[in-house]
Motif scaffolding. Structure first.
Motif, PDB file in Angstrom:
ATOM      1  N   SER A   1      -7.189 -38.042  22.234  1.00  0.00           N
ATOM      2  CA  SER A   1      -6.090 -37.356  22.896  1.00  0.00           C
ATOM      3  C   SER A   1      -5.050 -38.380  23.317  1.00  0.00           C
ATOM      4  O   SER A   1      -5.393 -39.449  23.832  1.00  0.00           O
ATOM      5  CB  SER A   1      -6.606 -36.590  24.113  1.00  0.00           C
ATOM      6  N   ILE A   2      -3.782 -38.067  23.078  1.00  0.00           N
ATOM      7  CA  ILE A   2      -2.685 -38.994  23.339  1.00  0.00           C
ATOM      8  C   ILE A   2      -1.596 -38.265  24.112  1.00  0.00           C
ATOM      9  O   ILE A   2      -1.145 -37.190  23.705  1.00  0.00           O
ATOM     10  CB  ILE A   2      -2.086 -39.538  22.018  1.00  0.00           C
ATOM     11  N   ALA A   3      -1.165 -38.840  25.221  1.00  0.00           N
ATOM     12  CA  ALA A   3      -0.060 -38.261  25.999  1.00  0.00           C
ATOM     13  C   ALA A   3       1.257 -38.801  25.447  1.00  0.00           C
ATOM     14  O   ALA A   3       1.423 -40.016  25.279  1.00  0.00           O
ATOM     15  CB  ALA A   3      -0.211 -38.623  27.471  1.00  0.00           C
ATOM     16  N   LEU A   4       2.201 -37.900  25.181  1.00  0.00           N
ATOM     17  CA  LEU A   4       3.485 -38.266  24.575  1.00  0.00           C
ATOM     18  C   LEU A   4       4.623 -37.810  25.489  1.00  0.00           C
ATOM     19  O   LEU A   4       5.049 -36.651  25.438  1.00  0.00           O
ATOM     20  CB  LEU A   4       3.620 -37.616  23.192  1.00  0.00           C
ATOM     21  N   PRO A   5       5.135 -38.703  26.342  1.00  0.00           N
ATOM     22  CA  PRO A   5       6.210 -38.321  27.271  1.00  0.00           C
ATOM     23  C   PRO A   5       7.547 -38.122  26.552  1.00  0.00           C
ATOM     24  O   PRO A   5       7.679 -38.372  25.346  1.00  0.00           O
ATOM     25  CB  PRO A   5       6.290 -39.519  28.230  1.00  0.00           C
ATOM     26  N   PHE A   6       8.553 -37.686  27.322  1.00  0.00           N
ATOM     27  CA  PHE A   6       9.912 -37.595  26.806  1.00  0.00           C
ATOM     28  C   PHE A   6      10.359 -38.944  26.250  1.00  0.00           C
ATOM     29  O   PHE A   6      10.036 -40.005  26.795  1.00  0.00           O
ATOM     30  CB  PHE A   6      10.890 -37.209  27.922  1.00  0.00           C
ATOM     31  N   GLY A   7      11.113 -38.906  25.159  1.00  0.00           N
ATOM     32  CA  GLY A   7      11.745 -40.114  24.643  1.00  0.00           C
ATOM     33  C   GLY A   7      10.897 -40.957  23.731  1.00  0.00           C
ATOM     34  O   GLY A   7      11.384 -41.938  23.141  1.00  0.00           O
ATOM     35  N   VAL A   8       9.611 -40.621  23.569  1.00  0.00           N
ATOM     36  CA  VAL A   8       8.741 -41.425  22.725  1.00  0.00           C
ATOM     37  C   VAL A   8       9.028 -41.126  21.258  1.00  0.00           C
ATOM     38  O   VAL A   8       9.266 -39.979  20.868  1.00  0.00           O
ATOM     39  CB  VAL A   8       7.255 -41.154  23.065  1.00  0.00           C
ATOM     40  N   VAL A   9       9.062 -42.189  20.443  1.00  0.00           N
ATOM     41  CA  VAL A   9       9.207 -42.056  18.996  1.00  0.00           C
ATOM     42  C   VAL A   9       7.826 -42.229  18.370  1.00  0.00           C
ATOM     43  O   VAL A   9       7.099 -43.170  18.716  1.00  0.00           O
ATOM     44  CB  VAL A   9      10.189 -43.097  18.427  1.00  0.00           C
ATOM     45  N   THR A  10       7.446 -41.319  17.487  1.00  0.00           N
ATOM     46  CA  THR A  10       6.125 -41.391  16.864  1.00  0.00           C
ATOM     47  C   THR A  10       6.215 -41.278  15.355  1.00  0.00           C
ATOM     48  O   THR A  10       7.157 -40.695  14.811  1.00  0.00           O
ATOM     49  CB  THR A  10       5.206 -40.260  17.370  1.00  0.00           C
ATOM     50  N   TRP A  11       5.228 -41.844  14.681  1.00  0.00           N
ATOM     51  CA  TRP A  11       4.988 -41.570  13.268  1.00  0.00           C
ATOM     52  C   TRP A  11       3.479 -41.453  13.075  1.00  0.00           C
ATOM     53  O   TRP A  11       2.693 -41.961  13.879  1.00  0.00           O
ATOM     54  CB  TRP A  11       5.595 -42.626  12.348  1.00  0.00           C
ATOM     55  N   TRP A  12       3.067 -40.763  12.010  1.00  0.00           N
ATOM     56  CA  TRP A  12       1.648 -40.481  11.782  1.00  0.00           C
ATOM     57  C   TRP A  12       1.332 -40.692  10.306  1.00  0.00           C
ATOM     58  O   TRP A  12       2.115 -40.309   9.430  1.00  0.00           O
ATOM     59  CB  TRP A  12       1.315 -39.036  12.184  1.00  0.00           C
ATOM     60  N   PHE A  13       0.182 -41.313  10.037  1.00  0.00           N
ATOM     61  CA  PHE A  13      -0.186 -41.632   8.650  1.00  0.00           C
ATOM     62  C   PHE A  13      -1.670 -41.391   8.440  1.00  0.00           C
ATOM     63  O   PHE A  13      -2.497 -41.801   9.248  1.00  0.00           O
ATOM     64  CB  PHE A  13       0.154 -43.097   8.339  1.00  0.00           C
ATOM     65  N   ASN A  14      -1.991 -40.698   7.353  1.00  0.00           N
ATOM     66  CA  ASN A  14      -3.381 -40.449   7.011  1.00  0.00           C
ATOM     67  C   ASN A  14      -3.889 -41.547   6.079  1.00  0.00           C
ATOM     68  O   ASN A  14      -3.617 -41.537   4.886  1.00  0.00           O
ATOM     69  CB  ASN A  14      -3.543 -39.081   6.341  1.00  0.00           C
ATOM     70  N   SER A  15      -4.620 -42.472   6.656  1.00  0.00           N
ATOM     71  CA  SER A  15      -5.183 -43.580   5.878  1.00  0.00           C
ATOM     72  C   SER A  15      -6.606 -43.281   5.423  1.00  0.00           C
ATOM     73  O   SER A  15      -7.230 -44.097   4.745  1.00  0.00           O
ATOM     74  CB  SER A  15      -5.186 -44.858   6.730  1.00  0.00           C
ATOM     75  N   GLY A  16      -7.127 -42.110   5.808  1.00  0.00           N
ATOM     76  CA  GLY A  16      -8.486 -41.753   5.437  1.00  0.00           C
ATOM     77  C   GLY A  16      -8.542 -40.967   4.141  1.00  0.00           C
ATOM     78  O   GLY A  16      -7.534 -40.756   3.460  1.00  0.00           O
ATOM     79  N   GLU A  17      -9.733 -40.513   3.817  1.00  0.00           N
ATOM     80  CA  GLU A  17      -9.938 -39.777   2.571  1.00  0.00           C
ATOM     81  C   GLU A  17      -9.955 -38.269   2.788  1.00  0.00           C
ATOM     82  O   GLU A  17      -9.899 -37.504   1.821  1.00  0.00           O
ATOM     83  CB  GLU A  17     -11.255 -40.221   1.919  1.00  0.00           C
TER      84      GLU A  17
END
Length: 356
Positions: A89-105
């Motif tokens: 679980s990750i808290a993401l406040p206002f103004g945060v820039v995110t990216w997500w990548f699936n490195s699994g199978e």
């Protein structure tokens, strides 16, 4: 007007070769708009990449399945590259820039729950993409891009026009993304499947609560969360949030029955719930759940950083605190009935295992 509390499944908003983005719609789940709540899911295939973006709403992300990498940049801070896995679980406040990548199978699926009080649309998250066909770069003229980043015309054209994907793309198998750093998880991630249990009742259920103590960023997003897992045929005590918070619940696994009671003692929801569905309990309404034979687990946010619940059954029940005479008068029963009522559930807390 009666509120429709019926649990709903999300609908696909966009997607492509790399995966899809789904969201719950306020038109189908009116409590989203009523409570200023947003809910969405990101599903990434192998090598799927959700390009950098920021949102108009604070959120909590929960990894439902798979593993991969997340990039997080808080305002005026360095990038954190975090390895993520099921239960995180990750808290993401206002103004945060995110990216997500699936490195699994296997497929990587992430749930997002949050508030939309300051959002462009009540009940919906709006993401602002930094790149891609709908990214910030494509909105500015080449002159502005060139001036802002001190680039020649040829480089500007490549930056603006090369990425034709929208939100989610699929990277080549050989492309090397940044490697996660173990220390970057500190203070950003809490794994709800590995964290110390806040409640643990044999054959009943278990709870892990996200709050400002174990995940300080929860204070910045403005609401808490929890992961609840109840065993086969176990019951979660009827209860309500006594600090005027909404309960937003996503069924992670299993299935069961739920009942919600509102004002005037009216049962406003009675239904069977299953994995993948979302429902919202209004302020002060009382909710209870009973699991099917396979058990049931859910992830919830409560719209206050450190929520307080009042339970109406079990050892911690408010009934145990009231005087016998008050209960006799309130229920209009004799002392024997009151004693029988009070003497039950003296050791169970909030989860009740099935009777043998």
């Amino acid at each position: 007007m009666e509120l429709d509390l019926t649990p709903k499944l999300p609908k696909q908003v966009y997607g492509g070769d790399g995966g899809s983005y789904f969201a719950w719609c306020p038109e189908e789940l009116p409590m989203l708009k009523e409570g200023n709540i947003g809910a969405a899911k990101l599903s990434l295939d192998q090598h799927g990449f959700a390009v950098p973006r920021y949102s108009d709403s604070p959120k909590v992300a929960y990894v439902l399945q798979g593993s991969g990498t997340a990039g997080i940049v808080l305002p005026e801070k360095e990038e954190k590259v975090i390895g993520i896995k099921e239960g995180d679980s990750i808290a993401l406040p206002f103004g945060v820039v995110t990216w997500w990548f699936n490195s699994g199978e296997t497929e990587l699926v992430i749930l997002f729950l949050g508030e939309t009080h300051k959002a462009h649309k009540r009940g919906l998250f709006t993401d602002f993409f930094l790149t891609g066909s709908n990214g910030i770069f494509t909105g500015f003229s080449e002159e502005f891009v060139g001036r802002a980043w001190d680039l020649d015309e040829s480089t500007v054209k490549k930056l603006v026009g090369s990425q034709t994907g929208k939100g989610i793309v699929k990277l080549d198998a050989g492309f090397k993304m940044p490697q996660p750093k173990k220390e970057d998880r500190d203070g950003f991630v809490l794994n709800c499947l590995e964290a110390p249990l806040d409640v643990d009742i044999k054959d009943g259920g278990r709870v892990v609560v996200l709050n400002t103590k174990n995940l300080p960023l929860v204070g910045e997003v403005g609401f808490g969360a929890d992961l609840v897992r109840i065993d086969a045929h176990s019951m979660c005590s009827p209860g309500f949030s006594c600090d005027s918070a909404l309960q937003v619940t996503y069924i992670v696994a299993g299935s069961g029955r739920v009942q919600v009671v509102g004002a005037d003692g009216k049962r406003v929801l009675e239904t069977h719930i299953k994995a993948g569905s979302l429902f919202i309990v209004p302020r002060f309404f009382v909710v209870s759940k009973i699991a099917d034979p396979e058990g049931m687990s859910w992830f919830s946010i409560v719209t206050t950083p450190d929520p307080i619940f009042t339970h109406l059954a079990g050892r911690t029940s408010v009934w145990k605190a009231l005087s016998p005479e008050v209960l006799q008068a309130a229920f209009k029963v004799d002392p024997e009935v009151e004693h029988s009522f009070r003497s039950k559930r003296t050791s169970d807390a909030i989860f009740f295992p099935p009777s043998n």
